[in-house]
Scaffold this active site. Structure first.
Site, PDB file in Angstrom:
ATOM      1  N   ASP A 191       0.338  -0.893  -0.343  1.00  0.00           N
ATOM      2  CA  ASP A 191       0.270  -0.023   0.454  1.00  0.00           C
ATOM      3  C   ASP A 191       0.879   1.272   0.147  1.00  0.00           C
ATOM      4  OD1 ASP A 191      -1.694   1.825   0.344  1.00  0.00           O
ATOM      5  OD2 ASP A 191      -2.915   1.023   1.640  1.00  0.00           O
ATOM      6  N   ARG A 234     -12.166   3.261  11.066  1.00  0.00           N
ATOM      7  CA  ARG A 234     -12.476   1.905  10.495  1.00  0.00           C
ATOM      8  C   ARG A 234     -11.260   1.212   9.942  1.00  0.00           C
ATOM      9  NH1 ARG A 234     -12.038   6.466   7.331  1.00  0.00           N
ATOM     10  NH2 ARG A 234     -11.739   6.418   4.972  1.00  0.00           N
ATOM     11  N   ASN A 254     -11.174   1.320  -5.888  1.00  0.00           N
ATOM     12  CA  ASN A 254     -10.907   2.125  -6.932  1.00  0.00           C
ATOM     13  C   ASN A 254     -11.285   1.100  -8.192  1.00  0.00           C
ATOM     14  OD1 ASN A 254      -8.314   2.089  -8.837  1.00  0.00           O
ATOM     15  ND2 ASN A 254      -7.826   1.945  -6.622  1.00  0.00           N
ATOM     16  N   CYS A 290     -27.045  19.633 -20.006  1.00  0.00           N
ATOM     17  CA  CYS A 290     -27.371  20.931 -19.460  1.00  0.00           C
ATOM     18  C   CYS A 290     -28.175  20.886 -17.957  1.00  0.00           C
ATOM     19  CB  CYS A 290     -28.927  21.536 -20.897  1.00  0.00           C
ATOM     20  SG  CYS A 290     -30.043  19.956 -20.942  1.00  0.00           S
TER      21      CYS A 290
END
Length: 1013
Positions: free
Chosen positions: A467, A478, A540, A595
């Protein structure tokens, strides 16, 4: 106990610590938990798992109760006790480490018998692996004193949970989903007034929901009323009761919103529920087991009370006697409620009952932890009322082959595993080599379980974890392996050190690498060849897909998992058997028209997506383009090849970042943020209202501002307003970080500068009139004239681009200048990313982070599947893909999907298969093509490497001759321009081919094994 300096005032919470949990539960639920006292009785493996989750959740106090000592059986699942504590009290032995989990939650130990005065102190009383008599006694006292009662226990591969919320438990939000909102186009006047929504917008409501109306015209009496119950009549309609006394609806226009109304739930007492059990189905393939396990758990307590001990592991005589007790209890059932008994299931229950498995504790402990949170907060639906779970699929195909001697205790930390699986299996677990990718929330839980299982404790075993991230404060509630003093340290190395203290016997190695193309030299073929399995702990999709591809390529099992708030999933990916993670994907989310995002947002997801796009465009892609302009020699050539107006758009952004709006200092960044605020929340809205005033009507005469189009209003700048201040502070800092100025958190200083910025007066453009004029012009020109016009336009575009390029300094003049794009990261509370998005849109929307309970439960499921891998199971029916939602609560399991089968000739293959060609057998393209013709009767018509075409039969003849005579290595190096690193053992080619009938053949990819010098 909590440190005095860290304890939060009663009823208050540290929002920086609990920020992610607040997103999921809401602040009101967190405040209710912050005044609730909880007792957990029984500090074995299950109890400590419950305590961990409850402490992290943020209740007022936690009391750990236990009168029993630590035994060798505890060490296989109780991760906060050690070998030198065997014989000491379990609650006192783990108190210190449990207390460290959350310094805002005072935690104490109690070793005295539980009496009524003690029970009355708590909001929730939770028993873990207590005796049946204790469950009955405490459950009765809790009922009498309106204390919520939860009982949980594990027996080997089996588990049970019971919840009693009393006769009038209030649930304020049953599912935790965001309230639904829908536009209204009509409301009828009738005894059952019918509300109709647009036929392109399903309302999503259910009968029994309560709704409220706003901005309804004509029938104004319906606005701002108390929530009204509805009855759904269709996907676009529902009724709301008598509307005959209301005025006529003057629509279309207005909105209807779902309102979460508290509901009262009633529960049976433990005594009554034992006679009339209501079950949550944990696995719909095992519905016939619920009543059997209900009898088994009652009988196991009777057996222990009669014999003074549980059945001996894999003792056949004890199992037969236990089966007789279950049958006898079944015979006592009245009212035709007898259950058909599966004798082998009941004997398996007896065989394994002395064991306590860490994954089962992780699964049930997190489930119970969430139930405690529900009991304290009223948020989400509690269990109704029994949950029984079993993981018998992780046992051998024939459990009778496990001998009693193999399962006998050895006074080792693995006695609990031996009691379930036997010695041989524990030896195999010790020699497993696991690669854990990620050491965040999921990674922490996996590593803890792996340490308890003893993975890597054997001479051939190892846990490898990687990591690249450092620990943030928001991780602490957590990612339970980390403590406040670890903030800033590397996640992987810190977690490795912590789990090593939980089980000193394991071998674990930590890396700080991101998995990807740039680390394939580290995580290469040799690395993967030595692995037993890979477990993803990623946040991810791109990284998941990458690891999935690597596992497929190297034919390694992959255990994939993920969480989203209270929801979680586990996928089992098995070589040659199942599809991979990338084989299927969730349906794409309904896209939001541009839009709508820019001008007519009318739902939560619209504002979220707008804010997220705003961040990316402003702080990521714009700076990336500017950085590429300076440092990438091919940027300009690549940009000019883009179609339409893209080259102009990109170069205008580059010019903005490097010339027009380039700041010189932090004060310039503040001024930019102030003007950016004005543009977004004032100028754009004023322009929209100038183009479409409030009284605008459509061609059919209907009001333009109706239905999903909500009439907007421009804001007034007020730095003292919270969201306005957050936007300026975050925006200025993000801009400054893009340009390398560093950060400044002095809000008074920033406010002083922002308030002094001169803001130009906005003058709207007559866009609507220009548009109508342009649309009204007739275009009746000949084709030749149109072509001439296109040529002129092209020349005009080239001239405009040339003019724009002349206004930007040459890259060589900017080499010393640095611009740093922002890489969005939601879990770093210090980087201003989430601050900007929340301020820009006002709410957190769909960014739903992980919470401890879901993560822990999912990891328990992962480890159960790992057991099956170690067993060597090949039957897909024994594996389970899992889907859970703790809010409902819901468990769903399904058999993994088999890999899709392809064919060429009469050969079958799946994604796990490849052609393997050795370099010495086919060194050149000619030899390569000949080999396929000779060995596979395939005519190769095209060969590619990555995105580069190396050979195709439609190439010019001279190029074909050239390519046929080149070596495969040289084609990769010279044509594909890919240097072959020294560690690479094979090249990967894709080929198109025809069969003997000259039909296209669907063939596997090709692995070209290089000769080693």
């Amino acid at each position: 106990m909590a440190d005095d300096g860290n304890e939060a005032p009663e009823g208050e919470i540290d929002e920086s610590l609990y920020s992610r949990q607040i997103f999921v539960l809401g602040k009101e639920a967190m405040m209710r938990m912050a005044v609730a006292n909880v007792c957990i009785s029984g500090m074995g493996g299950l109890g400590v798992e419950i305590a961990k989750n409850v402490c992290l959740a943020g209740v007022k106090t936690v009391t750990l109760h236990d009168e029993k000592p630590v035994t060798w059986y505890d060490l296989n699942s109780q991760f906060y006790v050690k070998e030198n504590q065997v014989g000491k009290n379990r609650a006192e032995s783990c108190l210190g480490l449990v207390s460290e989990l959350n310094t805002y939650v005072p935690t104490t130990a109690n070793t005295s018998p539980i009496d009524e005065a003690f029970i009355k102190k708590f909001r929730v009383m939770c028993l873990s692996d207590n005796s049946f008599d204790e469950q009955v006694r405490v459950g009765k006292v809790c009922r009498e004193n309106k204390v919520i009662f939860i009982a949980a226990e594990t027996k080997g591969a089996f588990g049970k949970v019971f919840f009693d919320g009393g006769e009038d438990f209030e649930c304020v939000d049953q599912n935790g989903e965001a309230p639904l909102i829908a536009p209204v186009i009509s409301i009828s006047k009738a005894a059952e007034g019918m509300v109709t929504c647009p036929d392109d917008n399903r309302h999503g409501f259910e009968t029994g929901d309560h709704v409220a109306f706003t901005e309804i015209k004509g029938m104004t009496e319906i606005n701002d009323r108390d929530p009204m119950p509805i009855k759904v009549t269709g996907p676009f309609t529902f009724t709301i009761g008598d509307t005959t006394g209301f005025s006529d609806y003057d629509g279309p226009g207005g909105t209807v919103s779902q309102v979460k109304v508290p509901v009262k739930l009633s529960y049976l007492s433990y005594d009554d529920a034992l006679v009339n059990p209501e079950h949550m189905i944990s696995d719909f393939a095992k519905m016939d087991r619920m009543n059997q396990l209900h009898l088994a758990f009652q009988s196991i307590h009777k057996y222990e009370a009669d014999k003074g001990q549980l059945p001996r592991p894999y003792n056949r005589a004890d199992a037969e006697e236990f089966l007789g007790m279950v049958n006898a209890l079944n015979d006592e059932q009245t009212g035709g409620a007898k259950t058909e008994i599966d004798a082998q299931l009941i004997k398996t229950f007896s065989y394994t009952s002395r064991g306590c498995l860490a994954p089962i504790c992780s699964l049930l402990g997190s489930f119970v932890g969430q139930e405690v949170m529900k009991a304290c907060s009223g948020k989400f639906s509690p269990l109704k009322q029994f949950l029984y779970f079993d993981a018998t699929e992780c046992l051998p195909d024939d459990v009778e082959k496990i001998s009693e001697d193999s399962a006998a205790p050895q006074n080792s930390r693995y006695d609990s595993t031996l009691a379930v699986f036997g010695t041989d299996f524990q030896n195999r677990i010790g020699n497993v080599r696991l690669f854990v990718v990620g050491s965040g929330a999921i990674g922490c839980e996996l590593l803890k379980n792996y340490a308890m299982l003893g993975i890597g404790s054997g001479p051939g075993g190892m846990i490898l974890v990687t990591d690249m991230d450092a620990i943030e404060k928001s991780n602490l509630n957590r990612q339970f392996l980390f403590r406040p003093w670890d903030v800033g340290k590397q996640k992987s190395s810190t977690s490795a050190l912590v789990v090593k203290t939980m089980n000193p016997q394991i071998r674990i190695m930590s890396h700080q690498n991101r998995v990807g193309k740039d680390t394939e030299g580290i995580y290469n073929e040799y690395f993967f060849s030595r692995l037993t399995c890979v477990t993803n702990a990623l946040d991810n999709v791109d990284a998941r897909k990458y690891m999935d591809l690597r596992c497929v390529y190297f034919r390694k099992p992959l255990l994939e998992s993920g969480t989203l708030g209270t929801k979680g999933n586990v996928q089992v990916i098995l070589p040659n058997l199942t599809e991979s993670y990338g084989s299927s994907q969730d349906p794409p989310e309904k896209s939001i028209p541009m839009c709508t995002l820019k001008n007519f947002p009318n739902a939560i997801e619209h504002t979220l997506q707008w804010a997220r796009d705003l961040f990316e465009g402003t702080f990521t892609t714009g700076p990336q383009d500017a950085d590429s302009y300076i440092n990438d020699p091919e940027f300009m050539e690549r940009t000019l090849k883009l179609p339409g107006s893209q080259p102009m758009d990109i170069l205008e952004k580059v010019k903005s970042h490097l010339v027009d709006d380039k700041p010189s200092n932090f004060e310039d960044c503040i001024a930019w943020a102030r003007l950016f605020w004005e543009e977004l929340f004032v100028n754009v809205i004023k322009q929209l209202l100038h183009t479409y005033p409030a009284d605008t009507t459509t061609e059919s005469g209907q009001p333009f501002w109706s239905g999903p189009k909500r009439l907007p209003h421009a804001l007034s700048f007020d730095y003292d307003e919270e969201k306005c201040q957050e936007f300026i502070v975050a925006g200025a800092n993000l801009r400054a970080l893009n340009y390398g100025f560093g950060e400044n958190r002095d809000r008074d200083y920033i406010g002083k500068i922002a308030k002094g910025v001169s803001v130009p007066v906005f003058v709207p453009k007559d866009e609507k009139k220009e548009k109508e004029k342009k649309e009204g012009e007739e275009e009746e020109e000949e084709e030749e004239e149109e072509e001439e016009e296109e040529e002129e336009d092209g020349a005009g575009d080239e001239a405009a681009i040339a003019e724009l390029r002349s206004q930007i300094p040459a890259p060589s003049a900017l080499k010393s200048f640095k611009i740093i794009p922002a890489d969005f990261e939601k879990d770093d509370d210090s980087n201003f990313h989430m601050d900007f998005i929340v301020a820009a849109k006002g709410i957190a929307g769909k960014i739903i982070p992980a919470i401890a309970t879901t993560t822990s439960l999912v990891c328990g499921l992962v480890c159960i599947e790992l057991y099956k891998l170690v067993q060597g199971h090949k039957n897909l029916e024994r594996f389970k893909n899992g889907f859970i939602n703790l809010a409902l609560p819901f468990f769903g399991f399904s058999e993994p999907i088999p890999a899709e089968v392809h064919t060429y000739h009469d050969k079958k293959w799946t994604l796990w298969d490849k052609f393997e060609v050795r370099e010495e057998k086919a060194p050149t393209m000619t030899a390569f093509i000949s080999l396929f013709k000779r060995q596979h009767k395939l005519d190769v018509t095209m060969v590619s490497y990555g995105e580069t075409m190396l050979f195709a039969d439609f190439m010019p003849e001279d190029k074909i001759r050239e390519r046929l005579n080149m070596s495969m290595r040289d084609l990769v190096v010279q044509v594909a321009e890919d240097d072959i690193p020294h560690w690479k053992r094979a090249l990967d080619f894709e080929a198109a081919a025809e069969d003997k009938d000259e039909e296209d053949a669907d063939i596997p990819p090709i692995r070209y094994v290089l000769s080693q010098a």
